[in-house]
Design a protein around this motif. Structure first.
Motif, PDB file in Angstrom:
ATOM      1  N   LEU A 148      10.010 -17.143   6.229  1.00 54.25           N
ATOM      2  CA  LEU A 148       9.276 -16.852   4.955  1.00 54.25           C
ATOM      3  C   LEU A 148       8.072 -15.917   5.259  1.00 54.25           C
ATOM      4  N   GLY A 149       7.799 -15.526   6.593  1.00 53.34           N
ATOM      5  CA  GLY A 149       6.874 -14.645   6.740  1.00 53.34           C
ATOM      6  C   GLY A 149       5.515 -15.117   6.733  1.00 53.34           C
ATOM      7  N   ASN A 150       4.704 -14.089   6.865  1.00 53.59           N
ATOM      8  CA  ASN A 150       3.211 -14.261   7.305  1.00 53.59           C
ATOM      9  C   ASN A 150       2.379 -13.941   6.061  1.00 53.59           C
ATOM     10  N   PHE A 151       1.442 -14.866   5.629  1.00 55.18           N
ATOM     11  CA  PHE A 151       0.748 -14.666   4.466  1.00 55.18           C
ATOM     12  C   PHE A 151      -0.497 -14.485   4.731  1.00 55.18           C
ATOM     13  N   ALA A 152      -0.763 -13.630   5.547  1.00 57.37           N
ATOM     14  CA  ALA A 152      -2.292 -13.442   6.088  1.00 57.37           C
ATOM     15  C   ALA A 152      -3.276 -12.940   5.066  1.00 57.37           C
ATOM     16  N   ASP A 153      -2.362 -12.152   4.171  1.00 54.24           N
ATOM     17  CA  ASP A 153      -3.294 -11.752   3.060  1.00 54.24           C
ATOM     18  C   ASP A 153      -3.612 -12.517   1.769  1.00 54.24           C
ATOM     19  N   GLU A 154      -3.821 -14.016   2.402  1.00 59.75           N
ATOM     20  CA  GLU A 154      -4.515 -15.031   1.523  1.00 59.75           C
ATOM     21  C   GLU A 154      -3.824 -15.288   0.175  1.00 59.75           C
ATOM     22  N   ARG A 155      -2.457 -15.237   0.130  1.00 60.03           N
ATOM     23  CA  ARG A 155      -1.893 -15.797  -1.163  1.00 60.03           C
ATOM     24  C   ARG A 155      -2.020 -17.268  -0.960  1.00 60.03           C
ATOM     25  N   ASN A 156      -2.318 -17.876  -2.086  1.00 57.56           N
ATOM     26  CA  ASN A 156      -2.796 -19.409  -2.078  1.00 57.56           C
ATOM     27  C   ASN A 156      -1.388 -19.792  -2.279  1.00 57.56           C
ATOM     28  N   LEU A 157      -0.383 -19.483  -3.140  1.00 55.70           N
ATOM     29  CA  LEU A 157       0.958 -20.222  -3.717  1.00 55.70           C
ATOM     30  C   LEU A 157       1.782 -19.145  -3.034  1.00 55.70           C
ATOM     31  N   ILE A 158       2.869 -19.891  -2.623  1.00 51.96           N
ATOM     32  CA  ILE A 158       4.185 -19.200  -2.009  1.00 51.96           C
ATOM     33  C   ILE A 158       5.242 -19.679  -2.735  1.00 51.96           C
ATOM     34  N   ASN A 159       5.971 -18.800  -3.420  1.00 52.53           N
ATOM     35  CA  ASN A 159       6.989 -19.105  -4.244  1.00 52.53           C
ATOM     36  C   ASN A 159       8.288 -19.096  -3.590  1.00 52.53           C
ATOM     37  N   LEU A 160       9.047 -20.209  -3.320  1.00 50.29           N
ATOM     38  CA  LEU A 160      10.315 -20.120  -2.663  1.00 50.29           C
ATOM     39  C   LEU A 160      11.313 -20.224  -3.793  1.00 50.29           C
ATOM     40  N   GLU A 161      12.401 -19.221  -4.030  1.00 53.62           N
ATOM     41  CA  GLU A 161      13.415 -19.078  -4.836  1.00 53.62           C
ATOM     42  C   GLU A 161      14.767 -18.947  -3.989  1.00 53.62           C
ATOM     43  N   ILE A 162      15.592 -19.778  -4.906  1.00 50.25           N
ATOM     44  CA  ILE A 162      16.996 -19.597  -4.224  1.00 50.25           C
ATOM     45  C   ILE A 162      17.943 -19.462  -5.486  1.00 50.25           C
ATOM     46  N   GLN A 163      18.579 -18.446  -5.115  1.00 46.75           N
ATOM     47  CA  GLN A 163      19.725 -18.323  -6.440  1.00 46.75           C
ATOM     48  C   GLN A 163      21.217 -17.966  -5.742  1.00 46.75           C
ATOM     49  N   SER A 164      21.979 -18.259  -6.802  1.00 49.03           N
ATOM     50  CA  SER A 164      23.653 -18.045  -6.294  1.00 49.03           C
ATOM     51  C   SER A 164      23.752 -16.552  -6.271  1.00 49.03           C
ATOM     52  N   VAL A 165      24.826 -16.474  -5.409  1.00 48.50           N
ATOM     53  CA  VAL A 165      25.210 -14.832  -5.524  1.00 48.50           C
ATOM     54  C   VAL A 165      26.602 -14.950  -5.747  1.00 48.50           C
ATOM     55  N   PRO A 166      27.056 -14.079  -6.909  1.00 52.51           N
ATOM     56  CA  PRO A 166      28.547 -14.109  -7.334  1.00 52.51           C
ATOM     57  C   PRO A 166      29.292 -13.634  -6.034  1.00 52.51           C
ATOM     58  N   THR A 167      30.528 -13.981  -5.815  1.00 52.33           N
ATOM     59  CA  THR A 167      31.434 -13.574  -4.686  1.00 52.33           C
ATOM     60  C   THR A 167      32.680 -13.399  -5.432  1.00 52.33           C
ATOM     61  N   ASN A 168      33.744 -12.765  -4.694  1.00 50.27           N
ATOM     62  CA  ASN A 168      35.048 -12.664  -5.254  1.00 50.27           C
ATOM     63  C   ASN A 168      35.839 -13.943  -5.460  1.00 50.27           C
ATOM     64  N   ALA A 169      35.271 -14.846  -5.136  1.00 52.66           N
ATOM     65  CA  ALA A 169      35.961 -16.330  -5.223  1.00 52.66           C
ATOM     66  C   ALA A 169      35.315 -17.009  -6.651  1.00 52.66           C
ATOM     67  N   ASP A 170      34.919 -16.032  -7.532  1.00 54.13           N
ATOM     68  CA  ASP A 170      34.046 -16.865  -8.682  1.00 54.13           C
ATOM     69  C   ASP A 170      34.926 -17.701  -9.371  1.00 54.13           C
ATOM     70  N   SER A 171      36.199 -17.366  -9.475  1.00 57.68           N
ATOM     71  CA  SER A 171      37.225 -18.140 -10.114  1.00 57.68           C
ATOM     72  C   SER A 171      37.178 -19.501  -9.915  1.00 57.68           C
ATOM     73  N   ASN A 172      36.600 -19.799  -8.647  1.00 55.54           N
ATOM     74  CA  ASN A 172      36.899 -21.085  -8.070  1.00 55.54           C
ATOM     75  C   ASN A 172      35.621 -21.840  -8.354  1.00 55.54           C
ATOM     76  N   VAL A 173      35.294 -22.572  -9.520  1.00 54.43           N
ATOM     77  CA  VAL A 173      33.972 -23.207  -9.762  1.00 54.43           C
ATOM     78  C   VAL A 173      33.413 -23.941  -8.550  1.00 54.43           C
ATOM     79  N   ARG A 174      34.219 -24.421  -7.771  1.00 57.45           N
ATOM     80  CA  ARG A 174      33.787 -25.167  -6.693  1.00 57.45           C
ATOM     81  C   ARG A 174      33.257 -24.345  -5.662  1.00 57.45           C
ATOM     82  N   CYS A 175      33.471 -23.079  -5.691  1.00 55.48           N
ATOM     83  CA  CYS A 175      33.048 -22.325  -4.561  1.00 55.48           C
ATOM     84  C   CYS A 175      31.484 -21.927  -4.910  1.00 55.48           C
ATOM     85  N   TRP A 176      30.903 -22.092  -5.776  1.00 55.77           N
ATOM     86  CA  TRP A 176      29.497 -21.940  -6.031  1.00 55.77           C
ATOM     87  C   TRP A 176      28.655 -22.534  -5.333  1.00 55.77           C
TER      88      TRP A 176
END
Ligand SMILES: *[C@@H]1O[C@H](CO)[C@@H](O)[C@H](O)[C@H]1NC(C)=O
Ligand SMILES: *[C@@H]1O[C@H](CO)[C@@H](O)[C@H](O)[C@H]1NC(C)=O
Ligand SMILES: *[C@@H]1O[C@H](CO)[C@@H](O)[C@H](O)[C@H]1NC(C)=O
Ligand SMILES: *[C@@H]1O[C@H](CO)[C@@H](O)[C@H](O)[C@H]1NC(C)=O
Ligand SMILES: *[C@@H]1O[C@H](CO)[C@@H](O)[C@H](O)[C@H]1NC(C)=O
Ligand SMILES: *[C@@H]1O[C@H](CO)[C@@H](O)[C@H](O)[C@H]1NC(C)=O
Ligand SMILES: *[C@@H]1O[C@H](CO)[C@@H](O)[C@H](O)[C@H]1NC(C)=O
Ligand SMILES: *[C@@H]1O[C@H](CO)[C@@H](O)[C@H](O)[C@H]1NC(C)=O
Ligand SMILES: *[C@@H]1O[C@H](CO)[C@@H](O)[C@H](O)[C@H]1NC(C)=O
Ligand SMILES: *[C@@H]1O[C@H](CO)[C@@H](O)[C@H](O)[C@H]1NC(C)=O
Ligand SMILES: *[C@@H]1O[C@H](CO)[C@@H](O)[C@H](O)[C@H]1NC(C)=O
Ligand SMILES: *[C@@H]1O[C@H](CO)[C@@H](O)[C@H](O)[C@H]1NC(C)=O
Ligand SMILES: [Ca+2]
Length: 402
Positions: A148-176
């Motif tokens: 997640l890197g180095n936060f030496a620049d004194e950011r107090n809160l670090i936001n971790l975000e995870i999102q889905s990425v569409p792939t060519n198997a989108d039609s299969n709902v189970r593959c998300w």
């Protein structure tokens, strides 16, 4: 005797890695609030009326309970990120040098293979897409790691975000993507020990292992050692970070397994050192097998600058290891040193595997370090000498009195 113990204590200082579980509800075992249906339902769509303890979410996010259709380690609750699905959590920077994340990525169906399941992990200023690979372990899910890197620049809160990425198997709902067990460890600055020029020489400083995962952690190619999850080492190709709880590890708790895939594509680790051109150096390392039924002829290429030497081993996959010592002459100042494998080996279950490397020691062949990297080392050496001197005086004194 007591003094000798004291001396040992100071010379063999414990490795300074601090880790803490920084996130709330990292494994989704605290269920969402306001759920009206039974929590044993394998997929539960979360809506505006629900909250997921510790996390914020948007888009299509389902609460998952493992069962016959989806296997997960542990108690088996996770979330699936569907179209536009996103979860995030902020945590407080408690002053570590940098932070490293381990997490589990899984498909919700056996039919979702290579590249049809993917997530985008974002930390302040950087992001990376992880794909489900399914070539390195028996389980349907995989553990991945991200710095997640180095936060030496004194950011107090670090936001971790995870999102889905569409792939060519989108039609299969189970593959998300299904994601689980987000472990974050805080890592301290690199430490050097004795006359070894290599920091993190035994690979003990890296991402946290998921206690009940028998599969190790996949580390993707990472040419920048600042962004690598393995302190001071960059990753060539894919390597598997293995723990002593589930594999045969030559020394202490962790090692790397070089799991080459495509022909001539390396799997290895690399670090850069400042050497004295023309001087001779000794590189020592332990090579073995992970006790994961990886049978074959292993070849590890040790490279220092332009010079390559190889070490071979016939593995019967039952967890043996040997120490090697190679002599090199430095052909430059700033020099890359690496250990890599190019051969494909498979376990009895047809998963990619290979030689295990641990305890890399690099020093001048004269036994003296040409350059001291840290004041810590100087004080260590000085302190050890002082203790030795004291011990000697004490012993002589003791001798006299008798
Ligand atoms: C939830 O499921 C369990 C067993 O599957 C059942 O015994 C229970 O009655 C269910 N509860 C509701 C509220 O449906
Ligand atoms: C539960 O849902 C109601 C609406 O049905 C909402 O007003 C309330 O804030 C929700 N509670 C939580 C803890 O999410
Ligand atoms: C939220 O709760 C309110 C009040 O119970 C209900 O009318 C509404 O349909 C719920 N919304 C969702 C998305 O479940
Ligand atoms: C499990 O998977 C099978 C086949 O993919 C499907 O028919 C079934 O509905 C699934 N069960 C659940 C509970 O999702
Ligand atoms: C992330 O989640 C927190 C609460 O967990 C929320 O307050 C914050 O606004 C979110 N940050 C972003 C960038 O979405
Ligand atoms: C994944 O792709 C590789 C080629 O990159 C192939 O060798 C392997 O069989 C594939 N695995 C699955 C499970 O599809
Ligand atoms: C998976 O996707 C990545 C990035 O798009 C690509 O480099 C890789 O070759 C793909 N692997 C397979 C097996 O398709
Ligand atoms: C990943 O997410 C970040 C932040 O939302 C975004 O900037 C980046 O473009 C995304 N990458 C991919 C490949 O979707
Ligand atoms: C050393 O390795 C790095 C990758 O970690 C590479 O970018 C650099 O060019 C290499 N330097 C030399 C001299 O080969
Ligand atoms: C290993 O190194 C030796 C020389 O030390 C060389 O003869 C041999 O061909 C090398 N083997 C491989 C597989 O590169
Ligand atoms: C594997 O190697 C070890 C050590 O060399 C030996 O003790 C063991 O008997 C071997 N096992 C087999 C099945 O060959
Ligand atoms: C290898 O694993 C087996 C069980 O799978 C265990 O009995 C054995 O002690 C292990 N050997 C080593 C060297 O770790
Ligand atoms: Ca180790």
């Amino acid at each position: 005797m007591a003094l000798r113990m004291l001396l040992l204590f100071f010379v063999l200082k414990p490795i300074a890695v601090s880790s803490a579980n920084i996130l709330k509800n990292p494994d989704f075992e605290s269920p969402p609030t306001n759920i009206t249906t039974n929590t044993t339902t394998p997929f539960l769509l979360l809506g505006r009326n629900n909250t997921l303890p510790g996390w914020s979410f948007s888009g299509t996010v389902q609460y998952v309970t493992s069962g016959p259709n989806i296997s997960l380690p542990g108690n088996g609750h996770a979330v699936q990120l569907g179209p536009g699905g996103k979860i995030n959590q902020t945590f407080k920077d408690t002053g570590f040098y940098y932070y490293v994340l381990t997490f589990i990525l899984a498909p919700a169906s056996e039919d979702c293979y290579n590249n049809s399941t993917a997530v985008n992990v974002t930390a302040p200023g950087r992001s990376k897409v992880f794909y489900l690979e399914r070539r390195y372990g028996r389980e349907m899910w995989e553990s991945h790691a991200y710095s997640l890197g180095n936060f030496a620049d004194e950011r107090n809160l670090i936001n971790l975000e995870i999102q889905s990425v569409p792939t060519n198997a989108d039609s299969n709902v189970r593959c998300w993507p299904v994601v689980d067990t987000f472990l974050i460890s805080g890592i301290e600055s690199p430490k050097f020990y004795g006359d070894n020029m290599v920091a993190n020489s035994g690979f003990e400083v890296g991402p946290s292992f998921i206690r009940n995962s028998p599969e190790g952690i996949l580390l993707d190619e990472e040419p920048d050692y600042i962004q690598s999850v393995l302190q001071q080492w960059t990753v060539l190709g894919t390597v598997k970070y293995i723990d002593s709880r589930h594999f045969s590890v030559p020394k202490e708790k962790a090692a790397v397994e070089l799991v080459s895939g495509a022909a001539l594509a390396p799997s290895g680790i690399l670090t850069s050192l400042t050497l004295t051109k023309g001087s001779k150096y000794v590189m020592e390392f332990t090579m073995g097998d992970a006790n994961d039924s990886c049978v074959g002829d292993f070849i590890v290429y040790a490279q220092v600058g332009m010079t390559i030497q190889n070490v071979t081993m016939r593995s019967n996959g039952t967890g043996t290891a040997h120490r090697h010592s190679l002599m090199f002459k430095a052909d430059s100042g700033l020099t890359n040193i690496s250990l890599a494998s190019f051969n494909e080996s498979q376990t009895s279950e047809h998963m990619l595997c290979g030689p295990v490397i641990d305890s890399v020691v690099f020093h001048s062949s004269l036994g003296l370090r040409p350059k001291l990297h840290e004041a810590v080392l100087i004080s260590n050496v000085f302190f050890s000498l002082a203790m030795l001197l004291m011990a000697r005086l004490f012993c002589e004194d003791y001798h006299f009195k008798r």
